[in-house]
Design an enzyme around this catalytic site. Structure first.
Site, PDB file in Angstrom:
ATOM      1  NE  ARG A 243      -2.529  -1.015   3.627  1.00 52.36           N
ATOM      2  CZ  ARG A 243      -2.457  -2.401   4.043  1.00 52.36           C
ATOM      3  NH1 ARG A 243      -2.770  -3.398   3.659  1.00 52.36           N
ATOM      4  NH2 ARG A 243      -2.113  -2.200   5.473  1.00 52.36           N
TER       5      ARG A 243
ATOM      6  CE  LYS B  85     -14.015  10.689   1.115  1.00 52.24           C
ATOM      7  NZ  LYS B  85     -13.700   9.671   0.069  1.00 52.24           N
TER       8      LYS B  85
ATOM      9  CD  GLU C 166     -17.404  11.598  -1.201  1.00 47.40           C
ATOM     10  OE1 GLU C 166     -16.462  11.825  -0.423  1.00 47.40           O
ATOM     11  OE2 GLU C 166     -17.569  11.121  -2.185  1.00 47.40           O
TER      12      GLU C 166
ATOM     13  CE  LYS D  18     -14.998  12.767  -3.519  1.00 48.70           C
ATOM     14  NZ  LYS D  18     -13.571  12.404  -3.624  1.00 48.70           N
TER      15      LYS D  18
HETATM   16  P1  13P Z   1     -14.404   7.949  -6.722  1.00 51.78           P
HETATM   17  O1  13P Z   1     -13.918   9.010  -7.382  1.00 51.78           O
HETATM   18  O2  13P Z   1     -13.569   6.685  -6.999  1.00 51.78           O
HETATM   19  O3  13P Z   1     -15.699   7.761  -6.730  1.00 51.78           O
HETATM   20  O4  13P Z   1     -13.947   8.148  -5.418  1.00 51.78           O
HETATM   21  C1  13P Z   1     -13.917   9.409  -4.672  1.00 51.78           C
HETATM   22  C2  13P Z   1     -14.241   9.349  -3.346  1.00 51.78           C
HETATM   23  O5  13P Z   1     -13.459   9.970  -2.622  1.00 51.78           O
HETATM   24  C3  13P Z   1     -15.495   8.685  -2.948  1.00 51.78           C
HETATM   25  O6  13P Z   1     -15.348   9.066  -1.489  1.00 51.78           O
END
Ligand code: 13P
Length: 339
Positions: free
Chosen positions: A46, A136, A177, A219
């Site tokens: 990773r 996030k 998000e 987001k």
């Molecule tokens: P994806 O662009 O693969 O959807 O991932 C973005 C992300 O941070 C989802 O929480």
């Protein structure tokens, strides 16, 4: 809360020509990604994979921020430089995923609530010390016959706003998000309706929680047909419906919107972003892609030392193409010609 500092960081995250790399896959998600290239998900693999991405030449031209998972924020390059310091020196803002995942919402079959608020103030203080300047939190809204319920949308919006307020208290810019999934067979119209309802609830709660809108980044998902829909809307329809919805529900005080890719192909995600950026907009419109930036890189690398450079080239290519999409200059088919 130092509002000026939050605004400065938020603006850097959505600065012209650049976007965010979401590299915050949890241990279980990165294992799924590595399974596809038959690579064991060890801590060193990773680390090595993330180092490949973060040390790609010239990424600071295309990438403004990187979202880490807890483990990654504590890892270092081969030379012993913490990843967060390496990126900060390049002018890339380090961020951290702080939610602990979407869990079944009791009493509401097939719906989830994102957890992670308990102890968050203390975790944010530690993450700030480790160099993170944004965070996030992902809420998940699934579309089905009888879902989402208004209750699940509100519960998730409430949690997102509590998270955002705690981030700003700690001097960390929250990425908010609310992801409406594209997994079903639903129409683009249904996605528009649900995305609108989710954004309305989120901005209502952000206001109630006294979140400073100039110091956050949204987001969202794009407004798009479900993956299993037999008659999916075209790229221009996606761009138009997404912008119509965002203009209705996202205040222009928000400095920038950074889309998730959500399972779109890399080419689709770049084209949609580019079409939207051909219009006049009240906010910066950029990317915060996970899969759309990483899929080609992961396949090209395949976990082997000999293809490390090929992995970096594939990542660099998609970062550059999405950078073009920031100013509406990515055109369909460009990916086939680009090195
Ligand atoms: P994806 O662009 O693969 O959807 O991932 C973005 C992300 O941070 C989802 O929480």
């Amino acid at each position: 809360m130092n509002r000026t500092e939050l605004e400065r960081i938020a603006k850097a995250m959505v600065s012209q020509g650049r976007g965010i790399l979401a590299a915050d896959e949890s241990s279980s998600t990165i294992k799924k990604r590595f399974d596809k290239i038959a690579l064991e998900s060890t801590e060193e693999n990773r680390r090595s994979y993330r180092e490949m991405l973060f040390t790609t030449a010239d990424i600071q031209k295309y990438i403004s921020g990187v979202i880490f998972f807890d483990e990654t924020l504590r890892q270092k390059t081969r030379e012993g430089v913490p990843f967060a310091d390496h990126l900060t020196k390049l002018g890339i803002v380090p961020g951290i995923k702080v939610d602990t995942g979407a869990k079944a919402l009791a009493g509401f079959p097939n719906e989830t609530i994102t957890e992670g608020l308990d102890g968050l103030r203390e975790r944010l203080a530690e993450y700030h010390k480790l160099g993170a300047r944004f965070a996030k939190w992902r809420a998940v809204i699934d579309i089905g016959a009888d879902i989402p319920s208004a209750f699940a949308i509100d519960a998730n919006a409430h949690a997102l706003a509590r998270y955002a307020a705690l981030c700003q208290e700690a001097g960390i810019v929250p990425i908010v998000e609310p992801e409406v999934l594209m997994d079903g067979a639903h129409s683009i119209e249904r996605c528009e309706e649900v995305t609108g309802a989710a954004l309305l609830a989120v901005f209502d709660q952000l206001a109630a929680h006294r979140v400073h809108l100039e110091g956050m980044v949204l987001k969202p998902n794009m407004v798009i047909s479900g993956k299993k829909n037999a008659n999916r809307a075209g790229a221009q329809a996606v761009a138009d419906a997404t912008l119509r919805t965002l203009k209705r529900y996202v205040p222009s005080a928000v400095p920038g919107i950074a889309f998730l890719s959500g399972g779109q192909s890399s080419a689709e995600a770049a084209l949609h972003l580019s079409l939207m950026n051909q219009q006049a907009l009240p906010w910066q419109l950029t990317f915060s892609y996970g899969r759309a930036l990483q899929d080609a890189a992961l396949t090209a690398w395949a976990g082997k030392a000999a293809t490390y450079g090929a992995g970096q080239a594939a990542f660099g290519k998609w970062a550059r193409l999405n950078s073009l999409a920031r100013s509406g200059q990515y055109k369909e088919g460009m990916d086939a010609q680009a090195a």
